[in-house]
Enzyme design. Structure first.
Site, PDB file in Angstrom:
ATOM      1  N   SER A 103       0.882  -1.247  -0.019  1.00  0.00           N
ATOM      2  CA  SER A 103       0.001   0.065  -0.053  1.00  0.00           C
ATOM      3  C   SER A 103       0.727   1.271   0.021  1.00  0.00           C
ATOM      4  CB  SER A 103      -1.003   0.057   1.160  1.00  0.00           C
ATOM      5  OG  SER A 103      -2.062   0.926   1.077  1.00  0.00           O
ATOM      6  N   GLU A 208      -1.624  -3.301  -8.167  1.00  0.00           N
ATOM      7  CA  GLU A 208      -2.969  -3.406  -6.983  1.00  0.00           C
ATOM      8  C   GLU A 208      -3.485  -2.190  -6.517  1.00  0.00           C
ATOM      9  OE1 GLU A 208      -3.681  -3.383  -3.550  1.00  0.00           O
ATOM     10  OE2 GLU A 208      -1.479  -2.415  -3.422  1.00  0.00           O
ATOM     11  N   HIS A 279      -4.783  -5.846  -1.017  1.00  0.00           N
ATOM     12  CA  HIS A 279      -5.533  -5.747   0.179  1.00  0.00           C
ATOM     13  C   HIS A 279      -6.430  -7.088   0.253  1.00  0.00           C
ATOM     14  CE1 HIS A 279      -3.787  -1.763  -0.266  1.00  0.00           C
ATOM     15  NE2 HIS A 279      -3.880  -1.728   1.124  1.00  0.00           N
TER      16      HIS A 279
END
Length: 306
Positions: A103, A208, A279
């Site tokens: 992230s 992602e 995630h």
């Protein structure tokens, strides 16, 4: 017993009970865990002031740990990029430290790759993966392999639509000695036009994101396409894009629409899907900045770096 250093370079930890549960789990799994003194600090939405978080990164680098793992992502690392202790991070990595996260951590990973060529690992974070009701078995096994220095690769099963879109893959396809890089799509886009985006040519780019509607995902991919980033790669590998809500206004516009559009823009670059990363509970470990071989045979995809 691997030595694990836990620190907070981005957002503040909001659930201290869950944090303590995660620490107990990691210790029960055989890790010697040291928690940074500012791991639970808070300033606004951040895990401390910028200087506090920079000091936490420096302490992680100096800790001598086998693994330095973030508590969570969120936001905050892009503020620190001009002041990161690049030499210390690189020196620790060269000594064998595994820097791991996902992230917001993508910002640090790509910055140290661009500035020093430093390899890091895309993988789990404390609050994302050990603080909940259970730890995913695959996530745990992949993390353990890297922490113990025995990981040599990972694989996954491609969705059938990948072969429909790229029929030649069914006969076998291979990329040799390509730099694996990428991470969170939003973070990567935020680095375009800065000295913190690696200039990787002929790489394998994995992406992602979370909480981004498909039209926003397409908009970010368009930015990378127009910036020449996507067309310069030998393969693009898509992980999980989740936690968004479609609306009646979309009229059938969905993530599959975006993937089909992307493939139409890049007829010479295979776009593979289904990578277990992002995630989501099940995530593999990916060596950012290392050279890999990517092989596809039928619906089986294999990444090797050992």
């Amino acid at each position: 017993m691997p030595f694990l250093y836990v620190y907070s370079p981005s957002g503040a930890v909001r659930d201290r009970v869950a944090f303590r549960r995660a620490m107990r789990r990691l210790q029960a799994q055989g890790y010697d865990v040291q928690v940074d003194p500012a791991a639970l600090a808070r300033h606004q939405r951040f895990a401390g002031h910028d200087d506090e978080r920079l000091a936490a990164i420096a302490r992680a680098a100096a800790s001598g740990a086998d693994v330095a793992m973030t508590t969570r992502g969120g936001y905050g690392l892009t503020r620190l990029l001009p002041r990161l202790p690049y030499e210390a991070i690189d020196a620790a990595a060269r000594r064998g430290m595994v820097w791991v996260g996902l992230s917001d951590f993508t910002a640090l990973q790509l910055a140290v790759l661009a500035q020093r060529g430093t390899p890091t690992w895309a993988g789990p974070a404390v609050m994302e993966d050990w603080a909940g009701d259970a730890v995913d078995d695959i996530t745990q096994a992949c993390f353990d392999d890297v922490a113990h220095g025995v990981a040599e690769g990972t694989g996954w099963r491609l969705p059938a639509e990948t072969l429909h879109a790229h029929p030649a893959l069914a006969q076998g396809w291979h990329v040799h000695d390509a730099v694996l890089w990428g991470g969170n799509l939003s973070m990567l886009c935020n680095l375009v036009g800065t000295p913190y985006l690696p200039a990787v040519q002929g790489g394998v780019l994995f992406l992602e994101d979370v909480g981004e509607h498909p039209y926003r995902i397409e908009r970010m991919l368009t930015q990378l396409l127009l910036a020449g980033v996507l067309g310069a790669q030998r393969a693009i590998v898509l992980g999980a894009f989740n936690r968004y809500t479609l609306t009646p206004h979309d009229r059938g516009f969905k993530l599959a629409t975006v993937v089909a559009w992307l493939r139409a823009q890049l007829p010479e670059v295979p776009v593979l899907t289904g990578l277990p990363f992002g995630h989501v509970p099940t995530k593999v470990m990916l060596p950012v900045g290392r050279r890999v071989d990517l092989t596809v045979q039928g619906r089986e995809a294999l990444l090797l770096w050992g």
